[in-house]
Design a protein around this motif. Sequence first.
Motif, mmCIF file in Angstrom:
data_model
loop_
_atom_site.group_PDB
_atom_site.id
_atom_site.type_symbol
_atom_site.label_atom_id
_atom_site.label_comp_id
_atom_site.label_asym_id
_atom_site.label_seq_id
_atom_site.Cartn_x
_atom_site.Cartn_y
_atom_site.Cartn_z
ATOM 1 N N UNK A 77 -10.755 16.590 15.076
ATOM 2 C CA UNK A 77 -11.965 16.027 14.478
ATOM 3 C C UNK A 77 -12.800 17.074 13.753
ATOM 4 N N UNK A 78 -12.700 18.339 14.202
ATOM 5 C CA UNK A 78 -13.540 19.391 13.631
ATOM 6 C C UNK A 78 -12.911 20.050 12.404
ATOM 7 N N UNK A 79 -11.708 19.614 12.021
ATOM 8 C CA UNK A 79 -10.996 20.196 10.873
ATOM 9 C C UNK A 79 -10.597 21.654 11.100
ATOM 10 N N UNK A 80 -10.567 22.066 12.388
ATOM 11 C CA UNK A 80 -10.115 23.418 12.701
ATOM 12 C C UNK A 80 -8.605 23.484 12.886
ATOM 13 N N UNK A 81 -7.973 22.326 12.922
ATOM 14 C CA UNK A 81 -6.527 22.264 13.108
ATOM 15 C C UNK A 81 -5.880 21.520 11.944
ATOM 16 N N UNK A 82 -4.602 21.767 11.762
ATOM 17 C CA UNK A 82 -3.824 21.116 10.708
ATOM 18 C C UNK A 82 -2.912 20.092 11.367
ATOM 19 N N UNK A 83 -2.786 18.918 10.781
ATOM 20 C CA UNK A 83 -1.955 17.874 11.377
ATOM 21 C C UNK A 83 -0.485 18.261 11.337
ATOM 22 N N UNK A 84 0.295 17.619 12.190
ATOM 23 C CA UNK A 84 1.733 17.859 12.209
ATOM 24 C C UNK A 84 2.362 17.601 10.850
ATOM 25 N N UNK A 85 1.988 16.478 10.243
ATOM 26 C CA UNK A 85 2.595 16.090 8.972
ATOM 27 C C UNK A 85 2.258 17.084 7.861
ATOM 28 N N UNK A 86 0.996 17.510 7.806
ATOM 29 C CA UNK A 86 0.624 18.477 6.764
ATOM 30 C C UNK A 86 1.327 19.816 7.001
ATOM 31 N N UNK A 87 1.381 20.239 8.255
ATOM 32 C CA UNK A 87 2.048 21.503 8.558
ATOM 33 C C UNK A 87 3.515 21.443 8.172
ATOM 34 N N UNK A 88 4.180 20.349 8.518
ATOM 35 C CA UNK A 88 5.586 20.198 8.148
ATOM 36 C C UNK A 88 5.788 20.259 6.646
ATOM 37 N N UNK A 89 4.898 19.595 5.899
ATOM 38 C CA UNK A 89 4.998 19.592 4.438
ATOM 39 C C UNK A 89 4.766 20.988 3.876
ATOM 40 N N UNK A 90 3.771 21.697 4.407
ATOM 41 C CA UNK A 90 3.453 23.035 3.885
ATOM 42 C C UNK A 90 4.538 24.053 4.238
ATOM 43 N N UNK A 91 5.112 23.939 5.429
ATOM 44 C CA UNK A 91 6.191 24.865 5.779
ATOM 45 C C UNK A 91 7.441 24.583 4.939
ATOM 46 N N UNK B 273 -2.058 23.952 15.158
ATOM 47 C CA UNK B 273 -1.453 22.634 15.004
ATOM 48 C C UNK B 273 -1.776 21.823 16.249
ATOM 49 N N UNK B 274 -2.227 20.592 16.059
ATOM 50 C CA UNK B 274 -2.771 19.801 17.161
ATOM 51 C C UNK B 274 -1.751 19.560 18.262
ATOM 52 N N UNK B 275 -0.533 19.178 17.904
ATOM 53 C CA UNK B 275 0.470 18.853 18.906
ATOM 54 C C UNK B 275 1.679 19.747 18.725
ATOM 55 N N UNK B 276 2.037 20.471 19.766
ATOM 56 C CA UNK B 276 3.217 21.326 19.702
ATOM 57 C C UNK B 276 3.790 21.497 21.088
#
Length: 350
Positions: free
Chosen positions: A245-259, A219-222
């Motif tokens: 930019x490389x799509x190796x990380x998941x955004x905060x918003x997507x991570x929150x939604x998926x969790x 996750x990009x920011x934690x």
Amino acid sequence: MVALDLVHASNAQLRQLGPGLVALFVGATSGIGEYTAKAFIENALSPRVYIVGRSESAAERIINECKDLNKDGKIEFLKADVSELGEVDRVCAEITKKESHINLIVQSQGNMSLRGRDESHEGIDRKFTLSYYSRMRFISNLLPLLQSAATQPPHFSRTLSVFNAGFEGKLNFKDLELKNTFSAARCATHTTTMNSLMTEEFSKRQPATTFAHSWPATVVTTGLARELPAWARVAMNVLSPLLSLSNLAVSNEETGARQLYIATSGVYPPAKPSENSPLASGVPAPKGLHAPMLGANVVAGSGAYLVNWNDEPTGKQKLLQEYREKNVGATIWEHTMGIFERVAEINQGQ
């Protein structure tokens, strides 16, 4: 992979569970915990939410932002350093005084400290406690409230430990708490594997509640990086934009939604959901998804789940199957309860 639009569709149906859901988010004053809590508050109907963390200023900001997401939500901050089990007990006692039940517990507390073993006055390592002992203590203390939630409408009762599911490794049974053999890598292995094994142990004892352990990916920011030395924090600041930019990380918003999806979707039902409510299994699965998902023991709907960042099962683990056959879960349960008893005696003596 569960498509993100299906995740959002499921989360949007959270209001079907009715008003007044009670939820606890530990480690929610930054990063994954913050965004999962926000997703819950935005989609729930008049929820009562407790946020546990160390930063009052961050909590104040989050609460103000959540008021814009849901004006009917009631949010309370409980300040605590949960690297100490005594603090966990204090918070749980405070919640128990106020609530007769709790529907959801989401835990993401932790740090990325690179230093060696750092014992609290309780005699256990703080990093180990954040990633494992504190999480199990919250669940153990609040198990009666989870059980109460399972017995009354909407019969919805869940816990989610957001950590490192799928990265289990071999345990040192001669030193489970790593008193004498501590390293950051061993700590990660032990806490990951023990989190996974305990999902099944708790589910066996309370089959009306879902127990899950997830891996959220990078996750990009934690807030975890605040424990790193200065040079490592600088490196993180440089790498974070590149990861995004490389799509190796998941955004905060997507991570929150998926969790939140893992924490609430009916594709992860308890082993024995209440027969009195179709919502006891969680938010009904959106069209296009097969329910229930495979559990930790590779049995569909087992009540204990190990979930990847993309909301799919982490897959069959040869090591975990070996440990299951040897009943290692019971060993971890006994060890954990023993630690709790030992720490309780230390705290009572002070």
